[in-house]
Design a protein around this motif. Structure first.
Motif, PDB file in Angstrom:
ATOM      1  N   ARG A  24       7.468   2.820 -16.709  1.00 23.50           N
ATOM      2  CA  ARG A  24       7.348   3.969 -15.808  1.00 23.50           C
ATOM      3  C   ARG A  24       6.028   3.830 -15.060  1.00 23.50           C
ATOM      4  N   ILE A  25       6.093   3.852 -13.746  1.00 26.32           N
ATOM      5  CA  ILE A  25       4.907   3.758 -12.903  1.00 26.32           C
ATOM      6  C   ILE A  25       4.707   5.131 -12.267  1.00 26.32           C
ATOM      7  N   ILE A  26       3.566   5.740 -12.554  1.00 25.20           N
ATOM      8  CA  ILE A  26       3.322   7.132 -12.150  1.00 25.20           C
ATOM      9  C   ILE A  26       2.244   7.192 -11.073  1.00 25.20           C
ATOM     10  N   ASP A  27       2.593   7.833  -9.971  1.00 22.23           N
ATOM     11  CA  ASP A  27       1.640   8.095  -8.887  1.00 22.23           C
ATOM     12  C   ASP A  27       0.901   9.383  -9.253  1.00 22.23           C
ATOM     13  N   SER A  28      -0.159   9.249 -10.030  1.00 20.88           N
ATOM     14  CA  SER A  28      -0.786  10.403 -10.684  1.00 20.88           C
ATOM     15  C   SER A  28      -1.268  11.475  -9.710  1.00 20.88           C
ATOM     16  N   HIS A  29      -1.806  11.056  -8.567  1.00 20.86           N
ATOM     17  CA  HIS A  29      -2.392  12.023  -7.629  1.00 20.86           C
ATOM     18  C   HIS A  29      -1.568  12.190  -6.346  1.00 20.86           C
ATOM     19  N   GLY A  30      -0.519  11.360  -6.182  1.00 21.08           N
ATOM     20  CA  GLY A  30       0.311  11.426  -4.982  1.00 21.08           C
ATOM     21  C   GLY A  30      -0.226  10.557  -3.862  1.00 21.08           C
ATOM     22  N   GLN A  31       0.705  10.074  -3.020  1.00 25.48           N
ATOM     23  CA  GLN A  31       0.390   9.271  -1.829  1.00 25.48           C
ATOM     24  C   GLN A  31      -0.431   8.023  -2.147  1.00 25.48           C
ATOM     25  N   GLN A  32      -0.114   7.352  -3.258  1.00 31.14           N
ATOM     26  CA  GLN A  32      -0.826   6.133  -3.618  1.00 31.14           C
ATOM     27  C   GLN A  32       0.147   4.962  -3.607  1.00 31.14           C
ATOM     28  N   ALA A  33      -0.078   3.999  -2.736  1.00 38.45           N
ATOM     29  CA  ALA A  33       0.750   2.793  -2.713  1.00 38.45           C
ATOM     30  C   ALA A  33       0.406   1.914  -3.919  1.00 38.45           C
ATOM     31  N   ILE A  34       1.455   1.410  -4.581  1.00 39.05           N
ATOM     32  CA  ILE A  34       1.265   0.574  -5.767  1.00 39.05           C
ATOM     33  C   ILE A  34       2.002  -0.734  -5.531  1.00 39.05           C
ATOM     34  N   ASP A  35       1.260  -1.766  -5.129  1.00 44.47           N
ATOM     35  CA  ASP A  35       1.841  -3.073  -4.824  1.00 44.47           C
ATOM     36  C   ASP A  35       2.164  -3.790  -6.130  1.00 44.47           C
ATOM     37  N   THR A  36       3.405  -4.289  -6.240  1.00 46.53           N
ATOM     38  CA  THR A  36       3.881  -4.812  -7.519  1.00 46.53           C
ATOM     39  C   THR A  36       4.695  -6.087  -7.324  1.00 46.53           C
ATOM     40  N   ILE A  37       4.460  -7.075  -8.197  1.00 44.46           N
ATOM     41  CA  ILE A  37       5.275  -8.294  -8.240  1.00 44.46           C
ATOM     42  C   ILE A  37       5.699  -8.503  -9.693  1.00 44.46           C
ATOM     43  N   ILE A 151       3.673   2.108   8.897  1.00 42.12           N
ATOM     44  CA  ILE A 151       3.126   2.623   7.645  1.00 42.12           C
ATOM     45  C   ILE A 151       2.686   4.054   7.925  1.00 42.12           C
ATOM     46  N   ASP A 152       3.392   4.993   7.293  1.00 44.75           N
ATOM     47  CA  ASP A 152       3.210   6.409   7.627  1.00 44.75           C
ATOM     48  C   ASP A 152       2.612   7.161   6.436  1.00 44.75           C
ATOM     49  N   ASP A 153       2.339   8.449   6.641  1.00 45.51           N
ATOM     50  CA  ASP A 153       1.830   9.278   5.542  1.00 45.51           C
ATOM     51  C   ASP A 153       2.771   9.196   4.345  1.00 45.51           C
ATOM     52  N   GLY A 154       2.208   9.135   3.154  1.00 48.85           N
ATOM     53  CA  GLY A 154       3.012   9.040   1.943  1.00 48.85           C
ATOM     54  C   GLY A 154       3.846  10.289   1.703  1.00 48.85           C
ATOM     55  N   ILE A 155       4.991  10.107   1.013  1.00 52.18           N
ATOM     56  CA  ILE A 155       5.870  11.237   0.727  1.00 52.18           C
ATOM     57  C   ILE A 155       5.867  11.591  -0.763  1.00 52.18           C
ATOM     58  N   SER A 156       5.083  10.862  -1.563  1.00 51.22           N
ATOM     59  CA  SER A 156       5.074  11.123  -3.007  1.00 51.22           C
ATOM     60  C   SER A 156       4.075  12.212  -3.351  1.00 51.22           C
ATOM     61  N   ALA A 157       4.461  13.026  -4.346  1.00 54.76           N
ATOM     62  CA  ALA A 157       3.617  14.124  -4.821  1.00 54.76           C
ATOM     63  C   ALA A 157       2.922  13.707  -6.115  1.00 54.76           C
ATOM     64  N   PRO A 158       1.857  14.411  -6.507  1.00 49.02           N
ATOM     65  CA  PRO A 158       1.206  14.101  -7.778  1.00 49.02           C
ATOM     66  C   PRO A 158       2.204  14.118  -8.940  1.00 49.02           C
ATOM     67  N   GLY A 159       2.214  13.061  -9.734  1.00 48.61           N
ATOM     68  CA  GLY A 159       3.108  12.980 -10.885  1.00 48.61           C
ATOM     69  C   GLY A 159       4.447  12.324 -10.601  1.00 48.61           C
ATOM     70  N   ASP A 160       4.747  12.055  -9.335  1.00 47.71           N
ATOM     71  CA  ASP A 160       6.005  11.341  -9.048  1.00 47.71           C
ATOM     72  C   ASP A 160       6.003   9.999  -9.770  1.00 47.71           C
TER      73      ASP A 160
END
Length: 198
Positions: A24-37, A151-160
């Motif tokens: 589970r990868i959690i965007d703790s504060h929202g609007q954070q891009a997490i690059d993953t391979i 690349i636009d404003d993020g749509i994720s909320a804190p905890g997504d």
């Protein structure tokens, strides 16, 4: 068993996810891009394939139900939950060079995802040539009908969060994106959390 990893803003991380475990990868504060391979944990030459994942899913974005495909055409992971709705896999990762071209020579000194990947891959005997097209979890990249991407404003909320079930043993390598020149992190990179469960 549960492993919890808190990853500071702008830092890389890697970890083993065994077949049958979930990550589970959690965007703790929202609007954070997490690059993953993702890499096959036993053969790093087999790694994530953005092209095969898009072809297999028939969609430009990654979300619940997406099968994450390898360069050998095998399923590496399956997305089992997604509270954000969609994730990019077309825009690639930032680098010092691309920052210079896109934002000016005065940004050359800024840290970037490519450098994070190089640092973390070195821990596993890999280098620059092993960086492939990645997944940008929580990065909002609208694609217009003519194929142009933004690349636009993020749509994720804190905890997504997004959760994936490993279909093979995989090495997950993350760059918690340090970009501050576009809105992929809301111009303010923040910490994230990763939870691996049996």
């Amino acid at each position: 068993m549960e492993q919890v990893h808190d990853i500071p803003a702008e830092r890389p991380w890697s970890g083993l996810v065994r077949k049958g475990q979930t990550i589970r990868i959690i965007d703790s504060h929202g609007q954070q891009a997490i690059d993953t391979i993702f890499y096959n944990a036993h053969d790093h030459d087999e790694r994530y394939s953005a092209q095969d994942t898009i072809r297999e899913g028939g969609a430009a974005y990654i979300t619940t139900g997406t099968r994450i495909m390898s360069s050998e055409g095998r399923v590496m992971l399956t997305v089992t939950a997604d509270t954000a709705g969609r994730h990019d896999t077309c825009a690639g990762c930032c680098s010092c060079e691309s920052n210079t071209v896109r934002f000016g020579h005065d940004t050359r000194y800024l840290h970037a995802c490519r450098e994070n990947f190089i640092l973390e891959l070195a821990r596993h005997g890999m280098g620059k040539r092993d960086i492939v097209a990645n997944i940008n979890f929580f990065m909002n990249v609208p694609i217009s009908p003519n194929g142009a991407m933004t690349i636009d404003d993020g749509i994720s909320a804190p905890g997504d969060h997004v959760e994936l079930r490993a279909e093979m043993d995989v090495l997950c390598v993350i760059s918690n994106c340090p970009q501050i020149n576009n809105p992929c992190n809301g111009f303010d990179p923040t910490p994230i959390r990763v939870i691996i469960r049996d």
